[in-house]
Design a protein around this motif. Structure first.
Motif, PDB file in Angstrom:
ATOM      1  N   GLY A   1      25.615  71.374  56.415  1.00  0.00           N
ATOM      2  CA  GLY A   1      25.639  71.884  57.762  1.00  0.00           C
ATOM      3  C   GLY A   1      26.052  70.830  58.754  1.00  0.00           C
ATOM      4  O   GLY A   1      26.150  69.637  58.411  1.00  0.00           O
ATOM      5  N   SER A   2      26.311  71.266  59.973  1.00  0.00           N
ATOM      6  CA  SER A   2      26.690  70.333  61.019  1.00  0.00           C
ATOM      7  C   SER A   2      26.089  70.766  62.341  1.00  0.00           C
ATOM      8  O   SER A   2      25.870  71.952  62.593  1.00  0.00           O
ATOM      9  CB  SER A   2      28.212  70.236  61.144  1.00  0.00           C
ATOM     10  N   SER A   3      25.830  69.787  63.200  1.00  0.00           N
ATOM     11  CA  SER A   3      25.345  70.077  64.543  1.00  0.00           C
ATOM     12  C   SER A   3      26.475  70.673  65.369  1.00  0.00           C
ATOM     13  O   SER A   3      27.632  70.694  64.944  1.00  0.00           O
ATOM     14  CB  SER A   3      24.816  68.802  65.193  1.00  0.00           C
ATOM     15  N   TRP A   4      26.149  71.106  66.565  1.00  0.00           N
ATOM     16  CA  TRP A   4      27.127  71.815  67.390  1.00  0.00           C
ATOM     17  C   TRP A   4      28.373  70.980  67.655  1.00  0.00           C
ATOM     18  O   TRP A   4      29.482  71.498  67.699  1.00  0.00           O
ATOM     19  CB  TRP A   4      26.487  72.210  68.719  1.00  0.00           C
ATOM     20  N   SER A   5      28.210  69.656  67.785  1.00  0.00           N
ATOM     21  CA  SER A   5      29.346  68.777  68.080  1.00  0.00           C
ATOM     22  C   SER A   5      30.046  68.312  66.817  1.00  0.00           C
ATOM     23  O   SER A   5      31.144  67.759  66.881  1.00  0.00           O
ATOM     24  CB  SER A   5      28.865  67.558  68.869  1.00  0.00           C
ATOM     25  N   GLY A   6      29.402  68.517  65.676  1.00  0.00           N
ATOM     26  CA  GLY A   6      29.954  68.008  64.424  1.00  0.00           C
ATOM     27  C   GLY A   6      29.602  66.566  64.153  1.00  0.00           C
ATOM     28  O   GLY A   6      29.952  66.035  63.093  1.00  0.00           O
ATOM     29  N   SER A   7      28.898  65.930  65.081  1.00  0.00           N
ATOM     30  CA  SER A   7      28.593  64.505  64.911  1.00  0.00           C
ATOM     31  C   SER A   7      27.454  64.264  63.924  1.00  0.00           C
ATOM     32  O   SER A   7      27.304  63.158  63.398  1.00  0.00           O
ATOM     33  CB  SER A   7      28.235  63.877  66.258  1.00  0.00           C
ATOM     34  N   LEU A   8      26.652  65.282  63.689  1.00  0.00           N
ATOM     35  CA  LEU A   8      25.534  65.177  62.738  1.00  0.00           C
ATOM     36  C   LEU A   8      25.780  66.157  61.608  1.00  0.00           C
ATOM     37  O   LEU A   8      25.943  67.358  61.834  1.00  0.00           O
ATOM     38  CB  LEU A   8      24.224  65.502  63.444  1.00  0.00           C
TER      39      LEU A   8
ATOM     40  N   TYR B   1      26.374  82.411  48.541  1.00  0.00           N
ATOM     41  CA  TYR B   1      26.453  81.436  49.624  1.00  0.00           C
ATOM     42  C   TYR B   1      26.426  82.162  50.959  1.00  0.00           C
ATOM     43  O   TYR B   1      27.200  83.105  51.187  1.00  0.00           O
ATOM     44  CB  TYR B   1      27.723  80.601  49.493  1.00  0.00           C
ATOM     45  N   TYR B   2      25.534  81.697  51.822  1.00  0.00           N
ATOM     46  CA  TYR B   2      25.340  82.305  53.131  1.00  0.00           C
ATOM     47  C   TYR B   2      25.690  81.316  54.238  1.00  0.00           C
ATOM     48  O   TYR B   2      25.344  80.134  54.163  1.00  0.00           O
ATOM     49  CB  TYR B   2      23.882  82.725  53.325  1.00  0.00           C
ATOM     50  N   CYS B   3      26.314  81.837  55.261  1.00  0.00           N
ATOM     51  CA  CYS B   3      26.559  81.079  56.484  1.00  0.00           C
ATOM     52  C   CYS B   3      25.441  81.415  57.471  1.00  0.00           C
ATOM     53  O   CYS B   3      25.024  82.580  57.570  1.00  0.00           O
ATOM     54  CB  CYS B   3      27.913  81.491  57.055  1.00  0.00           C
ATOM     55  N   ALA B   4      24.961  80.406  58.181  1.00  0.00           N
ATOM     56  CA  ALA B   4      23.901  80.614  59.162  1.00  0.00           C
ATOM     57  C   ALA B   4      24.201  79.802  60.414  1.00  0.00           C
ATOM     58  O   ALA B   4      24.890  78.776  60.357  1.00  0.00           O
ATOM     59  CB  ALA B   4      22.552  80.197  58.579  1.00  0.00           C
ATOM     60  N   ALA B   5      23.673  80.275  61.533  1.00  0.00           N
ATOM     61  CA  ALA B   5      23.905  79.594  62.807  1.00  0.00           C
ATOM     62  C   ALA B   5      22.616  79.547  63.604  1.00  0.00           C
ATOM     63  O   ALA B   5      21.759  80.433  63.511  1.00  0.00           O
ATOM     64  CB  ALA B   5      24.989  80.316  63.600  1.00  0.00           C
ATOM     65  N   ARG B   6      22.521  78.509  64.418  1.00  0.00           N
ATOM     66  CA  ARG B   6      21.334  78.309  65.253  1.00  0.00           C
ATOM     67  C   ARG B   6      21.783  77.948  66.654  1.00  0.00           C
ATOM     68  O   ARG B   6      22.692  77.112  66.834  1.00  0.00           O
ATOM     69  CB  ARG B   6      20.478  77.182  64.675  1.00  0.00           C
ATOM     70  N   ASP B   7      21.148  78.566  67.652  1.00  0.00           N
ATOM     71  CA  ASP B   7      21.398  78.191  69.049  1.00  0.00           C
ATOM     72  C   ASP B   7      20.813  76.807  69.282  1.00  0.00           C
ATOM     73  O   ASP B   7      19.616  76.658  69.476  1.00  0.00           O
ATOM     74  CB  ASP B   7      20.734  79.185  70.005  1.00  0.00           C
ATOM     75  N   ASP B   8      21.657  75.784  69.219  1.00  0.00           N
ATOM     76  CA  ASP B   8      21.146  74.417  69.303  1.00  0.00           C
ATOM     77  C   ASP B   8      22.279  73.487  69.689  1.00  0.00           C
ATOM     78  O   ASP B   8      23.292  73.416  68.975  1.00  0.00           O
ATOM     79  CB  ASP B   8      20.572  73.996  67.947  1.00  0.00           C
ATOM     80  N   THR B   9      22.117  72.773  70.796  1.00  0.00           N
ATOM     81  CA  THR B   9      23.125  71.798  71.217  1.00  0.00           C
ATOM     82  C   THR B   9      22.565  70.379  71.148  1.00  0.00           C
ATOM     83  O   THR B   9      22.940  69.509  71.937  1.00  0.00           O
ATOM     84  CB  THR B   9      23.647  72.114  72.622  1.00  0.00           C
ATOM     85  N   SER B  10      21.660  70.159  70.216  1.00  0.00           N
ATOM     86  CA  SER B  10      21.125  68.814  70.006  1.00  0.00           C
ATOM     87  C   SER B  10      21.870  68.131  68.876  1.00  0.00           C
ATOM     88  O   SER B  10      22.229  68.773  67.883  1.00  0.00           O
ATOM     89  CB  SER B  10      19.636  68.888  69.665  1.00  0.00           C
ATOM     90  N   ASP B  11      22.087  66.857  69.015  1.00  0.00           N
ATOM     91  CA  ASP B  11      22.659  66.035  67.947  1.00  0.00           C
ATOM     92  C   ASP B  11      21.635  65.052  67.394  1.00  0.00           C
ATOM     93  O   ASP B  11      21.998  64.082  66.719  1.00  0.00           O
ATOM     94  CB  ASP B  11      23.871  65.254  68.463  1.00  0.00           C
ATOM     95  N   HIS B  12      20.353  65.297  67.665  1.00  0.00           N
ATOM     96  CA  HIS B  12      19.328  64.347  67.255  1.00  0.00           C
ATOM     97  C   HIS B  12      18.583  64.764  66.005  1.00  0.00           C
ATOM     98  O   HIS B  12      17.897  63.964  65.378  1.00  0.00           O
ATOM     99  CB  HIS B  12      18.325  64.138  68.400  1.00  0.00           C
ATOM    100  N   TYR B  13      18.692  66.046  65.651  1.00  0.00           N
ATOM    101  CA  TYR B  13      17.946  66.537  64.491  1.00  0.00           C
ATOM    102  C   TYR B  13      18.704  67.693  63.883  1.00  0.00           C
ATOM    103  O   TYR B  13      19.240  68.535  64.610  1.00  0.00           O
ATOM    104  CB  TYR B  13      16.544  66.990  64.917  1.00  0.00           C
TER     105      TYR B  13
ATOM    106  N   ASP C   1      14.708  78.421  60.461  1.00  0.00           N
ATOM    107  CA  ASP C   1      15.166  77.757  61.678  1.00  0.00           C
ATOM    108  C   ASP C   1      16.440  78.371  62.244  1.00  0.00           C
ATOM    109  O   ASP C   1      16.845  78.022  63.349  1.00  0.00           O
ATOM    110  CB  ASP C   1      15.432  76.276  61.399  1.00  0.00           C
ATOM    111  N   TYR C   2      17.069  79.255  61.491  1.00  0.00           N
ATOM    112  CA  TYR C   2      18.367  79.785  61.882  1.00  0.00           C
ATOM    113  C   TYR C   2      18.261  81.198  62.428  1.00  0.00           C
ATOM    114  O   TYR C   2      17.506  82.023  61.917  1.00  0.00           O
ATOM    115  CB  TYR C   2      19.345  79.699  60.708  1.00  0.00           C
ATOM    116  N   ASP C   3      19.045  81.444  63.479  1.00  0.00           N
ATOM    117  CA  ASP C   3      18.960  82.680  64.241  1.00  0.00           C
ATOM    118  C   ASP C   3      19.876  83.773  63.700  1.00  0.00           C
ATOM    119  O   ASP C   3      19.586  84.962  63.862  1.00  0.00           O
ATOM    120  CB  ASP C   3      19.333  82.414  65.704  1.00  0.00           C
TER     121      ASP C   3
END
Length: 127
Positions: free
Chosen positions: A50-57, A94-106, A113-115
């Motif tokens: 998985g990746s954070s919203w920015s892709g940095s994590l 294989y499932y794709c999941a998404a979460r409303d989250d714009t944090s790159d810290h965790y 945890d996924y919406d």
């Protein structure tokens, strides 16, 4: 609301590659953390990558690190999972999941945890 549709699964042989696609509608994925889970028969959902919203994590399961790569194309509103050197133990839905989250810290790792979730795509790796 976000709708997620997976595609790209199939039947392959050991050592082959597959690329999974997760196409989103209803919201842009640029503000969402995205993840791939898998579920084999008789087993619980397992976070694959998985990746954070920015892709940095990014995060990968130990079992796939170095073989699988997740990426996204915000312009196409699509998340990808490139799977190389596939093994029979990668066989799962294989499932794709998404979460409303714009944090790159965790990076969130539990299915709860996924919406938003897609319906899954089957990947079968024959030996």
């Amino acid at each position: 609301q976000v709708q997620l549709v997976e595609s790209g699964g199939g039947l392959v042989q050991t050592g082959d590659s597959l690329r999974l696609f997760c196409t989103a509608s209803g919201r842009t994925i640029s503000a969402l953390a995205m993840a791939w889970f898998r579920q084999a028969p008789g087993r619980e959902h397992e976070l694959v990558a998985g990746s954070s919203w920015s892709g940095s994590l990014t995060k990968y399961a130990d079992s796939v690190r170095g073989r699988f790569t997740t990426s996204r194309d915000n312009a196409k509103n699509t998340e990808y999972l490139q799977m190389n050197s596939l093994k029979p133990e990668d066989t799962a839905v294989y499932y794709c999941a998404a979460r409303d989250d714009t944090s790159d810290h965790y990076f969130w790792t539990r299915p709860a945890d996924y919406d938003y979730w897609g319906r899954g795509t089957q990947v079968t790796v024959s030996s």
